[in-house]
Motif scaffolding. Structure first.
Motif, PDB file in Angstrom:
ATOM      1  N   PHE A 193      34.916  43.285  41.256  1.00 17.84           N
ATOM      2  CA  PHE A 193      35.079  42.058  40.477  1.00 17.84           C
ATOM      3  C   PHE A 193      36.248  41.226  41.004  1.00 17.84           C
ATOM      4  O   PHE A 193      36.166  40.012  41.127  1.00 17.84           O
ATOM      5  N   PHE A 194      37.345  41.914  41.356  1.00 15.71           N
ATOM      6  CA  PHE A 194      38.516  41.208  41.885  1.00 15.71           C
ATOM      7  C   PHE A 194      38.177  40.503  43.187  1.00 15.71           C
ATOM      8  O   PHE A 194      38.564  39.356  43.415  1.00 15.71           O
ATOM      9  N   ALA A 209      36.236  37.416  42.485  1.00 17.69           N
ATOM     10  CA  ALA A 209      37.072  36.332  41.951  1.00 17.69           C
ATOM     11  C   ALA A 209      37.938  35.730  43.055  1.00 17.69           C
ATOM     12  O   ALA A 209      38.098  34.510  43.134  1.00 17.69           O
ATOM     13  N   ASN A 210      38.474  36.569  43.910  1.00 17.90           N
ATOM     14  CA  ASN A 210      39.327  36.065  44.983  1.00 17.90           C
ATOM     15  C   ASN A 210      38.551  35.201  45.973  1.00 17.90           C
ATOM     16  O   ASN A 210      39.064  34.215  46.482  1.00 17.90           O
ATOM     17  N   LYS A 245      38.155  31.771  44.576  1.00 10.66           N
ATOM     18  CA  LYS A 245      39.444  31.223  44.148  1.00 10.66           C
ATOM     19  C   LYS A 245      39.500  29.694  44.043  1.00 10.66           C
ATOM     20  O   LYS A 245      39.995  29.149  43.063  1.00 10.66           O
ATOM     21  N   SER A 300      41.695  30.055  36.927  1.00  9.78           N
ATOM     22  CA  SER A 300      42.087  31.454  36.786  1.00  9.78           C
ATOM     23  C   SER A 300      43.054  31.641  35.630  1.00  9.78           C
ATOM     24  O   SER A 300      44.151  31.099  35.618  1.00  9.78           O
ATOM     25  N   SER A 327      43.734  34.786  34.937  1.00  7.98           N
ATOM     26  CA  SER A 327      43.752  36.229  35.162  1.00  7.98           C
ATOM     27  C   SER A 327      45.029  36.659  35.865  1.00  7.98           C
ATOM     28  O   SER A 327      45.109  37.754  36.375  1.00  7.98           O
ATOM     29  N   ILE A 328      46.016  35.789  35.861  1.00  7.97           N
ATOM     30  CA  ILE A 328      47.191  36.090  36.671  1.00  7.97           C
ATOM     31  C   ILE A 328      48.364  36.549  35.825  1.00  7.97           C
ATOM     32  O   ILE A 328      48.755  35.883  34.869  1.00  7.97           O
ATOM     33  N   GLY A 329      48.914  37.693  36.215  1.00 15.36           N
ATOM     34  CA  GLY A 329      50.045  38.247  35.474  1.00 15.36           C
ATOM     35  C   GLY A 329      51.375  37.793  36.025  1.00 15.36           C
ATOM     36  O   GLY A 329      52.305  38.586  36.155  1.00 15.36           O
ATOM     37  N   ILE A 389      38.931  35.846  34.187  1.00 10.67           N
ATOM     38  CA  ILE A 389      39.811  36.595  33.294  1.00 10.67           C
ATOM     39  C   ILE A 389      39.643  38.073  33.655  1.00 10.67           C
ATOM     40  O   ILE A 389      38.781  38.408  34.468  1.00 10.67           O
ATOM     41  N   VAL A 390      40.438  38.947  33.076  1.00  8.77           N
ATOM     42  CA  VAL A 390      40.429  40.334  33.544  1.00  8.77           C
ATOM     43  C   VAL A 390      39.802  41.271  32.504  1.00  8.77           C
ATOM     44  O   VAL A 390      40.159  41.222  31.324  1.00  8.77           O
TER      45      VAL A 390
END
Ligand code: PLP
Lengths: 398, 162
Positions: free
Chosen positions: A24-25, A28-29, A32, A37, A39-41, A353-354
């Protein structure tokens, strides 16, 4: 002859399961450029200019060498003053503070300096992904307590009591929390303290990376504020989240002098010292950064309200996050796993989103939405979320 | 209770922000926000809503000039009287009383170089009480009222960071 690389890799590393949602990552990348996004911490803000400038000035002045292993004493003094001023935490800059490469290094050092093979470490899931991995890599055994939405993701004293064994070495508390945005108040922590007082061999690692980002209006509490636990607590903190300094890679830990000395031993051989430029920059952050932090906190708080409102309008239930920059709504009842939900949301509505399962098994049924993104993007993403959930609900009725 | 300063800062940077959005951001009702904005207008706290324009990107040839004026204050009226003689001109977009080496700062917008020159030599300098003037032209605007005139930062963060 083909080399079997996999068999050459150590068992501990091989045993760390590759993230189930890696696919999934990657997806998403790849997308981009076209997605919003959430989904970023990490903060979307750039480091405040006065802090950047302090770093630049140190470079111009030629401060490009290794620092002392423990960090420059001026930096430790600045951190010590900051911790006392902001959180009523007193630490001797000479013996009780170690400047690290982010809170991440601190978590790793703690695991390596404290764990004997087989020692147990209690972690509270859903949580930051590094907790479990650092323990496993140090040959420790992570013991998971699943915290629940109905408890506002707080650690319940009964759950702690039940998880403690004679092998328990330490417990990691991460409040305000990633991915839930949960906070534990002084009263909540007091109940945990009462239990730990009865187990004098257990240490507490308090990950306070998000301590500045608290929206309760009260001064955030640290378990190290309790005199009974001060000598058994290691506080991990840093500048990544509070001062928007993720890329500088600087953080610190504070705790009992003999333990800091032990950590410094590992640190000295593996890292040498944390980045010199970043150390000069954080002196400025500690001394003159309050106003910048306050402005960012106020903006996060407004976005937090927009997210909570957006989730309500979309018909998703979510406990009110009171810290960090995440909301962790439930997506149960829509007939999708959290990973399916995120993948379809990404493909159909172009919002990343994550999945909650990234943060532990019990994160299933939830998704993490970060509000470290611009207000316009948040508003647009919430509009699309409402559309998406409405379509799902209509679809599942047919 | 609405935090008035927070509300004002939000509308200062985005006059077109929607009342409903403000209500959510500030944890208030739309009615409360409207009432507070209305009160700010009544109290002359909010004086108007301007738009930030980068005129350099249009074909307009007008310049911005800062004129420092040294004056002798007048009996009973201090600087106010003479200041009012300046700020009534529509081309004076701002007029400030200053501490330091001069007294009044006038900002002229919407004029050509020729017009500024004429304005200073015909309207300002000859006025009774004016001791001297010093005119500066803005060559390039980098930032104005908190807004950068250079291109916007793009978000270059990774798509997912845990
Ligand atoms: C809860 C928590 N702790 C620690 C970290 C590590 O931060 P850093 O190494 O940048 O200080 C993070 C980063 O995402 C986090 O979310």
């Amino acid at each position: 002859m083909e080399i079997d690389y996999q068999s050459k890799i150590s068992t501990v590393v091989n045993n760390i399961a590759p993230s189930a949602i890696r696919r999934f990552f990657d997806l998403a990348n790849e997308m981009k450029e076209e997605v919003i996004s959430l989904s970023i911490g990490e903060p979307d803000f750039v480091t405040p200019w006065s802090i950047r400038e302090a770093g630049i000035f140190s470079l111009e002045d030629g401060y490009t060498h290794y620092s002392p292993n423990q960090g420059y004493i001026e930096v430790r003094k600045a951190i010590s003053e900051y911790l006392e001023r902001r959180f009523d935490l007193k630490y001797d800059p000479k013996k009780q503070l170690l400047v690290t490469v982010g809170g991440s290094e601190a978590l790793d050092l703690i695991a390596r300096a404290l764990i004997n093979p087989g020692d147990e470490v209690i972690i509270l899931e859903p949580c930051f992904v590094a907790y479990k991995a650092t323990v496993t890599l140090a040959h420790g055994v992570p013991v998971v307590i699943e915290t629940k939405e109905e408890d506002e993701y707080k650690l319940k004293p009964e759950a702690l009591e039940a998880a403690i064994t004679d092998k328990t070495k330490y417990i990691i508390l991460g409040y305000p929390g990633n991915p839930t945005g949960a906070t534990m108040t002084k009263e909540d922590l007091s109940k945990i303290k009462d239990i730990l007082v009865r187990h004098p061999d257990i240490f507490v690692v308090s990950d306070e990376l998000y301590s500045e980002l608290s929206y309760t209006g009260e001064k955030p509490a640290s378990i190290a504020n309790f005199p009974e636990l001060y000598d058994r607590t290691i506080v991990v903190n840093g500048f990544s989240k509070s001062f928007a300094m993720t890329g500088w890679r600087i953080g610190y830990m504070a705790g009992p002098a003999p333990l800091i000395a032990a950590m410094n031993k590992v640190h000295q051989y593996c890292i040498m010292s944390s980045p010199t430029t970043a150390q000069y920059a954080v002196i400025e952050a500690c001394r003159n950064g309050d106003k910048d932090v306050e402005e960012m906190r106020d903006e996060y708080n407004r976005r937090r309200r927009v997210i909570i409102n957006g989730l309500k309008e979309a018909g998703l239930s979510c406990f009110d996050p009171t810290g960090a920059f995440y909301a962790f709504p439930s997506i149960e009842g829509l007939g999708l796993t959290c990973e399916e939900f995120c993948e379809r949301f990404l493909m159909e509505k172009k919002v990343a989103i994550v999945p909650g399962s990234a943060f532990g098994k019990c994160g299933e049924g939830h998704v993490r939405i970060s509000y470290a993104a611009s207000m316009e993007n948040i508003q647009e993403a919430m509009r699309r979320l409402k559309e998406f959930v409405t379509e799902l609900k209509n679809g599942s009725k047919e | 209770m609405i935090n008035r300063i927070e509300l004002l800062k939000l509308v200062e940077h985005n006059a077109r922000i929607k009342i409903e959005d403000l209500a959510v951001m500030l944890n208030a009702s739309s009615e409360e926000i409207s009432a507070e904005l209305e009160a700010c207008k009544k109290e002359n706290v909010i004086l108007g809503y301007n738009t930030m324009i980068n005129w350099e990107k249009t074909e307009r040839e007008e310049v911005t000039a800062l004129i420092e004026v040294r004056i002798t204050p007048q009996r009973n009226q201090g600087f106010d009287k003479i200041a009012s003689q300046f700020y009534r001109y529509p081309q004076v977009s701002s007029c400030y009383l200053m501490s330091g080496g001069f007294d009044l700062m006038l900002i002229i917008e919407d004029s050509t170089l020729r017009e500024v020159a004429n304005f200073v030599s015909e309207k300002i300098a000859p006025l009774e009480g004016v001791l001297s003037t010093s005119t500066h032209f803005i060559l390039k605007k980098y930032k104005s009222n908190g807004t950068l005139f250079t291109q916007k930062q793009t978000d270059d963060r990774e798509a997912i960071v845990l």
